[in-house]
Design a protein around this motif. Structure first.
Motif, PDB file in Angstrom:
ATOM      1  N   SER A  13       3.385   9.729 -10.046  1.00 23.56           N
ATOM      2  CA  SER A  13       2.638   9.889 -11.302  1.00 23.56           C
ATOM      3  C   SER A  13       2.047  11.290 -11.406  1.00 23.56           C
ATOM      4  CB  SER A  13       1.536   8.837 -11.397  1.00 23.56           C
ATOM      5  OG  SER A  13       2.072   7.533 -11.419  1.00 23.56           O
ATOM      6  N   LEU A  14       1.512  11.797 -10.297  1.00 23.69           N
ATOM      7  CA  LEU A  14       0.944  13.143 -10.308  1.00 23.69           C
ATOM      8  C   LEU A  14       2.023  14.188 -10.571  1.00 23.69           C
ATOM      9  CD1 LEU A  14      -1.539  12.918  -7.284  1.00 23.69           C
ATOM     10  CD2 LEU A  14      -2.108  12.970  -9.718  1.00 23.69           C
TER      11      LEU A  14
ATOM     12  N   ILE B 133      -6.055  -3.985 -13.937  1.00 23.08           N
ATOM     13  CA  ILE B 133      -6.017  -2.791 -14.783  1.00 23.08           C
ATOM     14  C   ILE B 133      -4.686  -2.065 -14.635  1.00 23.08           C
ATOM     15  CG2 ILE B 133      -6.950  -0.441 -15.018  1.00 23.08           C
ATOM     16  CD1 ILE B 133      -8.654  -2.406 -16.448  1.00 23.08           C
ATOM     17  N   ASN B 134      -4.231  -1.894 -13.406  1.00 19.41           N
ATOM     18  CA  ASN B 134      -2.981  -1.162 -13.196  1.00 19.41           C
ATOM     19  C   ASN B 134      -1.782  -1.936 -13.735  1.00 19.41           C
ATOM     20  OD1 ASN B 134      -3.316   1.462 -11.534  1.00 19.41           O
ATOM     21  ND2 ASN B 134      -4.714   0.036 -10.548  1.00 19.41           N
ATOM     22  N   MET B 135      -1.754  -3.239 -13.528  1.00 21.27           N
ATOM     23  CA  MET B 135      -0.662  -4.039 -14.074  1.00 21.27           C
ATOM     24  C   MET B 135      -0.655  -3.957 -15.598  1.00 21.27           C
ATOM     25  SD  MET B 135       0.585  -7.824 -12.866  1.00 21.27           S
ATOM     26  CE  MET B 135      -1.061  -8.529 -12.993  1.00 21.27           C
ATOM     27  N   PHE B 136      -1.831  -4.007 -16.201  1.00 24.93           N
ATOM     28  CA  PHE B 136      -1.954  -3.888 -17.657  1.00 24.93           C
ATOM     29  C   PHE B 136      -1.433  -2.544 -18.160  1.00 24.93           C
ATOM     30  CE2 PHE B 136      -4.799  -2.125 -20.996  1.00 24.93           C
ATOM     31  CZ  PHE B 136      -4.329  -2.852 -22.072  1.00 24.93           C
ATOM     32  N   LEU B 137      -1.833  -1.462 -17.508  1.00 22.05           N
ATOM     33  CA  LEU B 137      -1.422  -0.129 -17.954  1.00 22.05           C
ATOM     34  C   LEU B 137       0.079   0.084 -17.794  1.00 22.05           C
ATOM     35  CD1 LEU B 137      -4.357   2.035 -16.559  1.00 22.05           C
ATOM     36  CD2 LEU B 137      -3.956   1.364 -18.931  1.00 22.05           C
ATOM     37  N   PHE B 138       0.649  -0.404 -16.704  1.00 20.83           N
ATOM     38  CA  PHE B 138       2.084  -0.246 -16.499  1.00 20.83           C
ATOM     39  C   PHE B 138       2.880  -1.087 -17.494  1.00 20.83           C
ATOM     40  CE2 PHE B 138       1.020   1.063 -11.972  1.00 20.83           C
ATOM     41  CZ  PHE B 138       1.405   2.387 -12.173  1.00 20.83           C
ATOM     42  N   LEU B 139       2.415  -2.301 -17.787  1.00 24.93           N
ATOM     43  CA  LEU B 139       3.070  -3.115 -18.803  1.00 24.93           C
ATOM     44  C   LEU B 139       2.961  -2.472 -20.177  1.00 24.93           C
ATOM     45  CD1 LEU B 139       2.019  -6.729 -17.741  1.00 24.93           C
ATOM     46  CD2 LEU B 139       4.356  -5.838 -17.838  1.00 24.93           C
ATOM     47  N   LEU B 140       1.824  -1.849 -20.442  1.00 22.32           N
ATOM     48  CA  LEU B 140       1.621  -1.181 -21.722  1.00 22.32           C
ATOM     49  C   LEU B 140       2.589  -0.010 -21.866  1.00 22.32           C
ATOM     50  CD1 LEU B 140      -0.228  -1.391 -24.216  1.00 22.32           C
ATOM     51  CD2 LEU B 140      -1.756   0.259 -23.115  1.00 22.32           C
ATOM     52  N   GLN B 141       2.792   0.741 -20.786  1.00 24.75           N
ATOM     53  CA  GLN B 141       3.738   1.849 -20.828  1.00 24.75           C
ATOM     54  C   GLN B 141       5.170   1.365 -21.061  1.00 24.75           C
ATOM     55  OE1 GLN B 141       3.239   4.129 -17.228  1.00 24.75           O
ATOM     56  NE2 GLN B 141       1.190   4.842 -17.784  1.00 24.75           N
ATOM     57  N   LEU B 142       5.484   0.182 -20.511  1.00 27.11           N
ATOM     58  CA  LEU B 142       6.845  -0.345 -20.656  1.00 27.11           C
ATOM     59  C   LEU B 142       7.097  -0.958 -22.034  1.00 27.11           C
ATOM     60  CD1 LEU B 142       7.426  -2.101 -17.193  1.00 27.11           C
ATOM     61  CD2 LEU B 142       8.642  -0.089 -18.080  1.00 27.11           C
ATOM     62  N   PHE B 143       6.133  -1.728 -22.523  1.00 23.73           N
ATOM     63  CA  PHE B 143       6.383  -2.550 -23.699  1.00 23.73           C
ATOM     64  C   PHE B 143       5.449  -2.268 -24.883  1.00 23.73           C
ATOM     65  CE2 PHE B 143       7.488  -5.208 -19.932  1.00 23.73           C
ATOM     66  CZ  PHE B 143       8.860  -5.206 -20.113  1.00 23.73           C
TER      67      PHE B 143
ATOM     68  N   ALA C 288      12.382   9.209 -17.577  1.00 25.41           N
ATOM     69  CA  ALA C 288      13.048   8.372 -16.574  1.00 25.41           C
ATOM     70  C   ALA C 288      12.106   8.051 -15.421  1.00 25.41           C
ATOM     71  CB  ALA C 288      14.301   9.076 -16.062  1.00 25.41           C
ATOM     72  N   ILE C 289      11.378   9.074 -14.955  1.00 27.21           N
ATOM     73  CA  ILE C 289      10.414   8.855 -13.876  1.00 27.21           C
ATOM     74  C   ILE C 289       9.298   7.933 -14.347  1.00 27.21           C
ATOM     75  CG2 ILE C 289       8.675   9.954 -12.413  1.00 27.21           C
ATOM     76  CD1 ILE C 289      10.460  12.381 -12.221  1.00 27.21           C
TER      77      ILE C 289
ATOM     78  N   ILE D  36       0.834  -1.204   0.000  1.00 32.31           N
ATOM     79  CA  ILE D  36       0.000   0.000   0.000  1.00 32.31           C
ATOM     80  C   ILE D  36       0.866   1.250   0.000  1.00 32.31           C
ATOM     81  CG2 ILE D  36      -1.690   1.332   1.313  1.00 32.31           C
ATOM     82  CD1 ILE D  36      -2.797  -1.138  -0.135  1.00 32.31           C
ATOM     83  N   MET D  37       1.953   1.239   0.762  1.00 33.25           N
ATOM     84  CA  MET D  37       2.888   2.368   0.728  1.00 33.25           C
ATOM     85  C   MET D  37       3.460   2.544  -0.666  1.00 33.25           C
ATOM     86  SD  MET D  37       4.952   1.868   4.339  1.00 33.25           S
ATOM     87  CE  MET D  37       6.178   3.083   3.843  1.00 33.25           C
ATOM     88  N   GLY D  38       3.732   1.435  -1.342  1.00 35.71           N
ATOM     89  CA  GLY D  38       4.219   1.513  -2.713  1.00 35.71           C
ATOM     90  C   GLY D  38       3.208   2.138  -3.655  1.00 35.71           C
ATOM     91  N   VAL D  39       1.936   1.792  -3.478  1.00 34.46           N
ATOM     92  CA  VAL D  39       0.876   2.377  -4.314  1.00 34.46           C
ATOM     93  C   VAL D  39       0.795   3.886  -4.097  1.00 34.46           C
ATOM     94  CG1 VAL D  39      -1.604   2.455  -4.727  1.00 34.46           C
ATOM     95  CG2 VAL D  39      -0.467   0.257  -4.438  1.00 34.46           C
TER      96      VAL D  39
END
Length: 255
Positions: A174-175, A241-251, A184-185, A164-167
């Motif tokens: 992100s903001l 959803i979040n895992m999908f969006l982060f993977l999409l941003q990476l790859f 880089a961020i 939760i701290m990581g989220v």
């Protein structure tokens, strides 16, 4: 998991079988609710995203009027659309006790539709093939992690506060990056985001399981299980959803 073992030791024969059967039915309901929400999100995102893509290329829109698209994507309303799902999550958590089960379920699907609207621009930014491939990869990863969370004998409850701290850290970064626009961020946030929501998938699955086991044997617990299934579906939906969006941003391959 110690809680599960205790229940199985104290309950015997028919009672143990009833708990096992009830748990399977509960998890099926959680995954069913999540799946419907994913379909709602996908339809809304596709319709609005593809019509916006058509409008940008000067082609007529198929369903959504051009004026609506302009208001959503080119005016300050876009910030409302972007942050509305986050506000709805907090509202849902605060109001769930006052809602009926039917009301909670409809709110969940409304949230899923709003989420679809907020992420619809992926159909403009990324290629359709890339979106499909990343979704398939996410589905495999999610299923594997959820199965692990359901079957493991290891107690994952200690992961909760750390994840939760990581989220929260991801949200703040992100903001800030909305204004900094640092690649880089963005890369760091995306990489950490995949890891954090992968962990949350396993953690939330075990939490849903243990919540059922605690409520199934508690006085009046059955009355809450319907809402607990919706809350569990929301948790896993957000993980996916979040895992999908982060993977999409990476790859993801950009248009």
């Amino acid at each position: 998991m110690a809680e599960f073992d205790t229940i199985r030791r104290t309950g015997a024969g028919v009672r143990t079988a009833e708990i096992d059967e009830g748990l399977r039915a509960h998890m099926n309901k959680v995954y069913g609710l999540m799946s419907v929400a994913m379909v709602v999100t996908g339809i809304v995102a596709y319709v609005f995203g593809m019509d916006f893509k058509a409008a940008l290329s000067g082609q007529p829109t198929a369903i959504v009027p051009l004026g609506v698209l302009e208001a959503i994507y080119t005016t300050p309303l876009r910030w409302v659309v972007l942050f509305a799902p986050l506000g709805m999550v907090f509202l849902f958590g605060a109001a769930i006790n006052k809602m009926s089960q039917t009301g909670a379920q409809m709110f969940f699907y409304t949230f899923a539709a709003m989420m679809g609207l907020s992420i619809s621009s992926i159909f403009v930014i990324y290629t359709g093939m890339s979106i499909a491939q990343i979704f398939f990869i996410t589905a495999i990863a999610f299923a594997s992690l959820s199965i692990y969370g359901y079957t493991t004998k290891k107690d994952l409850s200690g992961w909760g506060s750390f994840l939760i701290m990581g989220v929260v850290g991801l949200l703040v970064a992100s903001l800030v990056n909305i204004w900094l626009q640092s690649e880089a961020i963005m890369f760091a946030v995306s990489a950490l985001g995949v890891l954090i929501f992968a962990g949350l998938t396993a953690y939330d699955t075990q939490k849903i399981k243990n919540t059922y086991l605690a409520m199934a044997t508690a006085p009046g617990g059955q009355e809450w299980l319907g809402k607990a299934a919706i809350m569990g579906a929301l948790s896993l939906y957000l993980d996916f959803i979040n895992m999908f969006l982060f993977l999409l941003q990476l790859f993801g391959s950009r248009e």
